[in-house]
Write a protein that holds these residues in place. Structure first.
Motif, short mmCIF file in Angstrom:
data_model
loop_
_atom_site.label_atom_id
_atom_site.label_comp_id
_atom_site.label_asym_id
_atom_site.label_seq_id
_atom_site.Cartn_x
_atom_site.Cartn_y
_atom_site.Cartn_z
N HIS A 412 0.82 -1.13 0.02
CA HIS A 412 -0.03 0.04 -0.07
C HIS A 412 0.75 1.44 0.01
O HIS A 412 0.41 2.40 -0.60
N SER A 413 1.84 1.26 0.65
CA SER A 413 2.82 2.43 0.44
C SER A 413 3.57 2.51 -0.73
O SER A 413 3.98 3.91 -0.73
N PRO A 444 -8.01 2.15 5.22
CA PRO A 444 -8.06 3.16 6.18
C PRO A 444 -6.87 3.35 7.09
O PRO A 444 -6.43 4.09 7.36
N GLN A 445 -6.61 2.05 7.72
CA GLN A 445 -5.54 1.97 8.61
C GLN A 445 -4.04 2.18 7.65
O GLN A 445 -3.30 2.70 8.41
N ASP A 447 -3.45 3.98 5.08
CA ASP A 447 -3.76 5.18 4.67
C ASP A 447 -3.17 6.06 5.59
O ASP A 447 -2.40 7.17 5.53
N ASN A 448 -3.10 5.87 6.87
CA ASN A 448 -2.41 6.45 8.13
C ASN A 448 -1.26 6.08 8.70
O ASN A 448 -0.54 6.75 9.09
N SER A 449 -0.89 4.61 8.31
CA SER A 449 0.47 4.23 8.77
C SER A 449 0.88 3.10 7.69
O SER A 449 0.11 2.22 7.21
N ARG A 450 2.27 3.00 7.67
CA ARG A 450 2.75 1.97 6.65
C ARG A 450 2.54 0.66 7.19
O ARG A 450 2.13 -0.39 6.49
N ALA A 452 0.56 -1.86 9.88
CA ALA A 452 -0.85 -1.90 10.85
C ALA A 452 -1.15 -3.54 11.17
O ALA A 452 -0.92 -4.28 10.21
N GLN A 456 -8.72 -5.64 14.11
CA GLN A 456 -9.01 -4.65 15.07
C GLN A 456 -9.43 -5.05 16.50
O GLN A 456 -9.68 -4.43 17.27
#
Length: 519
Positions: A412-413, A444-445, A447-450, A452, A456
């Motif tokens: 994703h990164s 969404p996770q 998007d906030n951090s490389r 995760a 959950q």
């Protein structure tokens, strides 16, 4: 005695120093654990990829996601539920148009980028590895206190081996590649006809309802609600000029229908897809080896900008032909059996692309795809993935548990490597609990951090963690024994920390089946 049981034999090398990343080009940003696999059962590899491992030739590695610069998450697609997107349909139509008229699309390739096979993009094989194989390593004894490990009933059953498997393997566990190459060649795997691989049951499943457009479903529901409301209010019903049954006439084409269109006898180009076993190599694989290598060499030079001397034949064999996976069959398995294959795409008797795949107990796993640069405008990366999804669906009709298509790693990164998320519905593997999480919940996770956790549930843990390292199996002086017995034989051994790390990474099932080589 070991008898007819087949074993996986590996050497574990722990976490490596950082090496060059093939995606962001960080010179020391990529980290992974690695094992050299001398031989491996398909069930063991299935369990390993379900814990984040992946093979490159006989080298099996697991990225350290918390440390690596471009975290790589294992991704799988639910093949039976897959519906092609507009972009996928465009790729399928483009191929059919080429086959019909014989004209390649103009302009540059608009398909997705492919994974790199450059050595810099993959873990370096440790220089102290005892490969290419443990010469003549034959299991002669099994300690009486060996932990009993149930075999997989779907893969390893009495009489489940075929003539493709080494005759020595049916009596002993061996890791000699020279023996593998001399094993009897398998019979042709599939029946072929123009523009198609022919398997029993090919085509849309008549037992399932046809696919329907969402807007048609919504329209029908709206008409039904209107009819119900008017009937309840005792208001005369307004009869629609379009019967509800007629709404279903305009159905979207299935993936199989797009593929079947490429079989027209009126097309000027003939596409033939051949499935050939690469390990042990069948006669068809051997006969096409030179053509396959030349396509690979041109691909690496044109697409990945390798210098002419880098894509050597030895590199090609090591990464894309060699495989630790044994050729296995089971009564409820696919017709061609399990193991490593090359899916070759021939146009008018010219090899244009090769998909390297593994057929495993519950999935088809994509290893790599390379193609002739002259055909780059056909978006062969996307096309081959769609064909492999359709192939998975065909196999599922023979083997019900085989229902997923693994696309390797999702990064994703790296925006250019997000294309694998377009094959939906799909899941990503949680790197801590090893459960599958729908990709919609993961994005969404990420998007906030490389890095995760993905799962959950804060209370969830690794359900398959091996708590007692003494139960892990090792191979020592040609004898199979639990690590507890080995440590007593080797008084003063200081490798418990390493074995504990290995067992935690492969999980309880594999640790109690796979033989960890000890010198």
């Amino acid at each position: 005695m070991a008898g007819s049981k087949s074993y996986t034999i590996v050497e574990y090398f722990g976490g490596e120093d950082g090496y060059r990343c093939g995606y962001c080009k960080n010179p020391t940003g990529n980290f992974s654990h690695g094992m050299w696999s001398h031989t491996m059962t398909v069930q063991d590899y299935q369990d390993l990829i379900d814990r984040g491992w992946r093979r490159s030739g006989k080298y099996v590695y697991k990225p350290i996601l918390k440390e690596t610069c471009c975290p790589q998450y294992t991704i799988r697609c639910h093949a039976l539920k897959f519906q092609p997107t507009k972009s996928h349909k465009k790729t399928l139509k483009k191929m059919n148009k080429f086959l019909s008229k014989g004209e390649l699309p103009k302009g540059k390739e608009d398909g997705e980028p492919m994974d790199s096979l450059c050595e810099e993009a993959h873990p370096r094989e440790p220089s102290n590895a005892r490969h290419p194989e443990l010469n003549c390593t034959v299991i002669v004894d099994v300690e009486k206190e060996k932990v009993k490990c149930p075999s997989n009933p779907d893969v390893q059953k009495d009489g489940g081996k075929t003539e493709e498997t080494l005759s020595e393997t049916t009596q002993t566990a061996t890791a000699s590649a020279s023996d593998e190459s001399s094993s009897p060649a398998p019979k042709p795997e599939v029946t072929e006809r123009k523009n198609s691989m022919v398997f029993p049951g090919m085509g849309a499943d008549p037992s399932r309802p046809p696919c329907r457009k969402a807007k048609d479903v919504r329209k029908e529901r709206r008409l039904q609600k209107e009819h119900t409301r008017q009937h309840t209010d005792e208001v005369p019903t307004i009869v629609s000029s379009t019967p509800l049954s007629a709404i279903n006439n305009n159905q979207p084409k299935t993936l199989e229908e797009f593929i079947s269109e490429s079989q027209s006898d009126s097309f000027s180009q003939c596409l033939e897809v051949r499935l050939v076993r690469s390990n042990p190599p069948c006669p068809q694989f051997k006969a096409s080896f030179d053509a396959s290598y030349q396509v690979y060499k041109l691909y690496q030079m044109a697409i990945h900008k390798d210098p002419p001397d880098k894509p050597s034949e030895s590199q090609f064999r090591r990464f894309l032909c060699d495989s630790p996976l044994e050729a296995e069959r089971s009564p409820g398995g696919p017709e061609m059996g399990y193991g490593s294959f090359h899916q070759q795409y021939w146009v008018n008797s010219r090899l244009v692309a090769v998909g390297v795949i593994d057929i495993l107990p519950t999935c088809v796993s994509s290893v790599y795809l390379y193609y002739h640069p002259d055909f780059a405008s056909l978006s062969l990366g996307s096309y081959s993935a769609l064909r492999e999804i359709a192939f998975t669906r065909q196999l599922q009709k023979q083997s019900p548990k085989l229902s997923h298509y693994y696309l390797g790693f999702y990064i994703h990164s790296c925006p250019k490597m997000r294309y694998k998320g377009q094959y939906r519905p799909s899941d990503l593997l949680c790197p801590e609990t090893y459960v599958w999480v729908p990709i919609e919940r993961c994005v969404p996770q990420l998007d906030n951090s490389r890095y995760a956790r993905l799962n959950q549930d804060p209370d969830a843990g690794d359900a398959r963690m091996l708590n007692d390292v003494g139960r892990a199996l090792v191979l020592y002086r040609r004898a199979v024994m639990p690590y507890a017995a080995y440590s007593r034989k080797r008084k003063g051994s200081n490798d418990e920390t390493e074995v504990q790390q290995y067992a935690g990474l492969v999980g309880q099932d594999c640790a109690e089946r796979i033989l960890l080589y000890r010198s």
